[in-house]
Write a protein that holds these residues in place. Structure first.
Motif, PDB file in Angstrom:
ATOM      1  N   LYS A   1       5.533   5.929   9.847  1.00 26.66           N
ATOM      2  CA  LYS A   1       6.750   5.752  10.632  1.00 26.66           C
ATOM      3  C   LYS A   1       7.970   5.459   9.767  1.00 26.66           C
ATOM      4  N   LYS A   2       7.734   4.879   8.591  1.00 25.03           N
ATOM      5  CA  LYS A   2       8.817   4.617   7.654  1.00 25.03           C
ATOM      6  C   LYS A   2       8.219   4.550   6.255  1.00 25.03           C
ATOM      7  N   ILE A   3       8.705   5.420   5.347  1.00 25.96           N
ATOM      8  CA  ILE A   3       8.093   5.518   4.022  1.00 25.96           C
ATOM      9  C   ILE A   3       8.444   4.334   3.126  1.00 25.96           C
ATOM     10  N   GLY A   4       9.540   3.631   3.441  1.00 22.96           N
ATOM     11  CA  GLY A   4       9.974   2.505   2.623  1.00 22.96           C
ATOM     12  C   GLY A   4      11.068   2.902   1.635  1.00 22.96           C
ATOM     13  N   PHE A   5      11.636   1.921   0.982  1.00 27.26           N
ATOM     14  CA  PHE A   5      12.708   2.146   0.004  1.00 27.26           C
ATOM     15  C   PHE A   5      12.128   2.191  -1.398  1.00 27.26           C
ATOM     16  N   HIS A   6      12.481   3.237  -2.145  1.00 31.72           N
ATOM     17  CA  HIS A   6      11.954   3.391  -3.503  1.00 31.72           C
ATOM     18  C   HIS A   6      12.429   2.239  -4.370  1.00 31.72           C
ATOM     19  N   ASN A   7      11.470   1.537  -4.958  1.00 30.43           N
ATOM     20  CA  ASN A   7      11.773   0.370  -5.793  1.00 30.43           C
ATOM     21  C   ASN A   7      11.690   0.764  -7.266  1.00 30.43           C
ATOM     22  N   PHE A   8      12.812   0.663  -7.996  1.00 31.26           N
ATOM     23  CA  PHE A   8      12.840   1.049  -9.404  1.00 31.26           C
ATOM     24  C   PHE A   8      12.666  -0.158 -10.327  1.00 31.26           C
ATOM     25  N   TYR A   9      12.331  -1.293  -9.742  1.00 27.42           N
ATOM     26  CA  TYR A   9      12.148  -2.501 -10.541  1.00 27.42           C
ATOM     27  C   TYR A   9      10.694  -2.960 -10.433  1.00 27.42           C
ATOM     28  N   GLU A  10      10.404  -4.169 -10.858  1.00 25.11           N
ATOM     29  CA  GLU A  10       9.036  -4.656 -10.800  1.00 25.11           C
ATOM     30  C   GLU A  10       8.602  -4.858  -9.357  1.00 25.11           C
ATOM     31  N   GLY A  11       7.294  -4.691  -9.127  1.00 25.33           N
ATOM     32  CA  GLY A  11       6.766  -4.840  -7.774  1.00 25.33           C
ATOM     33  C   GLY A  11       6.298  -3.514  -7.217  1.00 25.33           C
ATOM     34  N   PRO A  12       5.848  -3.503  -5.967  1.00 24.19           N
ATOM     35  CA  PRO A  12       5.357  -2.277  -5.342  1.00 24.19           C
ATOM     36  C   PRO A  12       6.392  -1.152  -5.376  1.00 24.19           C
ATOM     37  N   ASP A  13       5.915   0.096  -5.345  1.00 31.80           N
ATOM     38  CA  ASP A  13       6.786   1.265  -5.523  1.00 31.80           C
ATOM     39  C   ASP A  13       7.739   1.496  -4.352  1.00 31.80           C
ATOM     40  N   PHE A  14       7.292   1.230  -3.132  1.00 30.39           N
ATOM     41  CA  PHE A  14       8.124   1.439  -1.941  1.00 30.39           C
ATOM     42  C   PHE A  14       8.076   0.185  -1.071  1.00 30.39           C
ATOM     43  N   LEU A  15       9.244  -0.317  -0.756  1.00 31.06           N
ATOM     44  CA  LEU A  15       9.338  -1.578  -0.028  1.00 31.06           C
ATOM     45  C   LEU A  15       9.701  -1.357   1.435  1.00 31.06           C
ATOM     46  N   GLU A  16       9.250  -2.277   2.261  1.00 30.52           N
ATOM     47  CA  GLU A  16       9.583  -2.301   3.692  1.00 30.52           C
ATOM     48  C   GLU A  16       9.177  -1.013   4.411  1.00 30.52           C
ATOM     49  N   ALA A  17       7.959  -0.613   4.186  1.00 28.54           N
ATOM     50  CA  ALA A  17       7.408   0.565   4.875  1.00 28.54           C
ATOM     51  C   ALA A  17       6.831   0.150   6.238  1.00 28.54           C
ATOM     52  N   HIS A  18       6.550   1.161   7.049  1.00 29.91           N
ATOM     53  CA  HIS A  18       5.984   0.921   8.379  1.00 29.91           C
ATOM     54  C   HIS A  18       4.978   2.032   8.662  1.00 29.91           C
TER      55      HIS A  18
END
Length: 431
Positions: free
Chosen positions: A33-50
């Motif tokens: 439903k939502k792929i998330g925001f691509h994270n270019f820093y440390e942590g998971p690759d895509f944030l706030e997915a659904h």
């Protein structure tokens, strides 16, 4: 077919895979439903997915790996930031993986699902032998995409340069005038002698030089003497005058030991770019515009004002000399060339503007930089020529600076999938 993790990240980001009958490796159905925001820093690759897995809704992050076992290799199983990962997207699942608390992470396997067009386009892109891997396909990319890629690269380039300016500002304890002086000195090194100019600028202060605003000769004497470019046994009368002025003011201001002649590069440098010549020009500019920072920030709304700053004439002595005691065989122009002027605007004025806007958090300075760069002709160098030979021509310095940034950050590093052009070339054909 071999590919890197960034390829899978792009596939997820643009959903370049078959989503019919999508399910986890355990057989639970998946609805994205939502792929998330691509994270270019440390942590998971895509944030706030659904995503919905089975009948349950999940809100959290998405992590992408080539192999599921990379989760443990990257020590995500002991990192609390990955406890909120709701979906693990992999090419192949070679082993089940678990969060720090021991709960399994739902896994989506993309092997056999990525669109064939995307795989072919990726293979075509990375198999190129040219410096620009996209050179054979660049004509297929819309101008708006290329402009967007250049704009992003340019902002990143200016952001990096402005950070260097702000580092100088920090060292000068918030003295913008001093930071501007040191940055101008570096710009006048024109890459070849930039480091030596930076070293020299740290040994002097603009406040000291401004005290002699009415005498370019004294300013030039201090610059040339502290640079170590005035011979101890100078023979001609003009050189003796400069040597005397430097010796006096060196003691007056308790200047440190001068630099050594060997710190400067003359070999392979055009005579008009010799450090002696550039320091004399700097002396004229400082003498003519003692309030340089104010002029650059407040009085340079039109291009003519900037031209006036650098419209100087050097003393007659330097019209016939590049070195002390060695007369040139031909008369030398006393003006800063159009090409040098443009480079000074690009490498001195624009980064100062950008840094100043960043410091004040005022975005209109960024737009001002863009407008100025678009009014300057494109640079000519080996990077710009590489783009031109591929059919992508620079119309102005906005384009050429963007190309330099794009080439160094992406093309040289083969990071095509971080570039909007490469991402565009990856997309499947429309049916």
């Amino acid at each position: 077919m071999k590919f890197q993790e960034d390829f899978l990240q792009t596939v997820w980001k643009y959903q370049y895979f078959d989503k019919q009958g999508l399910d986890t490796s355990n057989g639970d159905s998946i609805q994205i439903k939502k792929i998330g925001f691509h994270n270019f820093y440390e942590g998971p690759d895509f944030l706030e997915a659904h995503v919905q897995i089975g009948k349950l809704e999940y809100f959290g992050h998405v992590e992408v790996h080539l192999k599921a076992s990379d989760w443990k290799h990257h020590e995500h199983d002991s990192d609390p930031r990955y406890n909120s990962v709701i979906l693990h997207v992999v090419w192949e699942e070679d082993k089940p993986i678990f969060r720090k608390d021991g709960t399994p992470v739902p896994t989506l396997v993309l092997k056999g699902r990525i669109l064939l067009d995307v795989l072919r386009n990726y293979e075509r892109l990375i198999s190129g032998n040219e410096a620009l891997l996209c050179s054979e396909s660049i004509h297929d990319v819309a101008d708006i995409i290329k402009f967007s890629a250049l704009e992003k690269a340019l902002v990143e380039r200016l952001d990096k340069k402005s950070s260097e300016v702000l580092e100088i500002l920090d060292k000068t304890k918030g003295d913008w005038e001093e930071a501007c002086f040191q940055w101008m000195m570096r710009a006048f090194g024109f890459k070849t002698n930039a480091n030596a100019m930076e070293h020299l600028s740290a040994m002097l202060t603009i406040k000291m030089l401004k005290k002699h605003g009415g005498s370019s000769l004294i300013i030039q004497a201090i610059l040339l003497g502290q640079a170590g470019l005035i011979p101890d046994e100078v023979q001609d009368e003009y050189g003796k005058i400069l040597k005397g002025e430097f010796d006096f003011h060196s003691k007056k201001y308790s200047l440190p030991t001068p630099m050594h002649f060997s710190q400067w590069k003359f070999m392979g440098v055009r005579p008009g770019n010799f450090p002696t010549y550039r320091l004399v020009q700097l002396g004229e500019i400082i003498s003519k515009s003692p309030n340089l920072l104010s002029t650059i920030l407040n009085d340079s709304a039109n291009f003519k004002t900037l031209q006036d700053i650098f419209d100087i004439t050097i003393p007659d002595y330097w019209r016939y000399h590049y070195h002390f005691d060695k007369k040139s065989g031909k008369k030398i122009s006393g003006k800063i060339s159009v090409n040098s002027f443009n480079l000074l605007i690009i490498n001195f004025v624009v980064p100062i503007w950008f840094a100043y806007g960043k410091y004040l958090q005022e975005s209109h300075w960024q737009e001002r930089c863009f407008d100025l760069l678009q009014s300057i002709v494109a640079e000519e160098n080996f990077i710009v020529r590489k783009f031109s030979s591929s059919g992508w021509n620079a119309q102005n310095s906005f384009d050429s600076q963007g190309m330099i940034g794009l080439f160094r950050a992406n093309c040289q590093q083969k990071k095509c999938l971080e570039c909007k052009v490469g991402q565009n070339l990856l997309k499947p054909s429309k049916k």
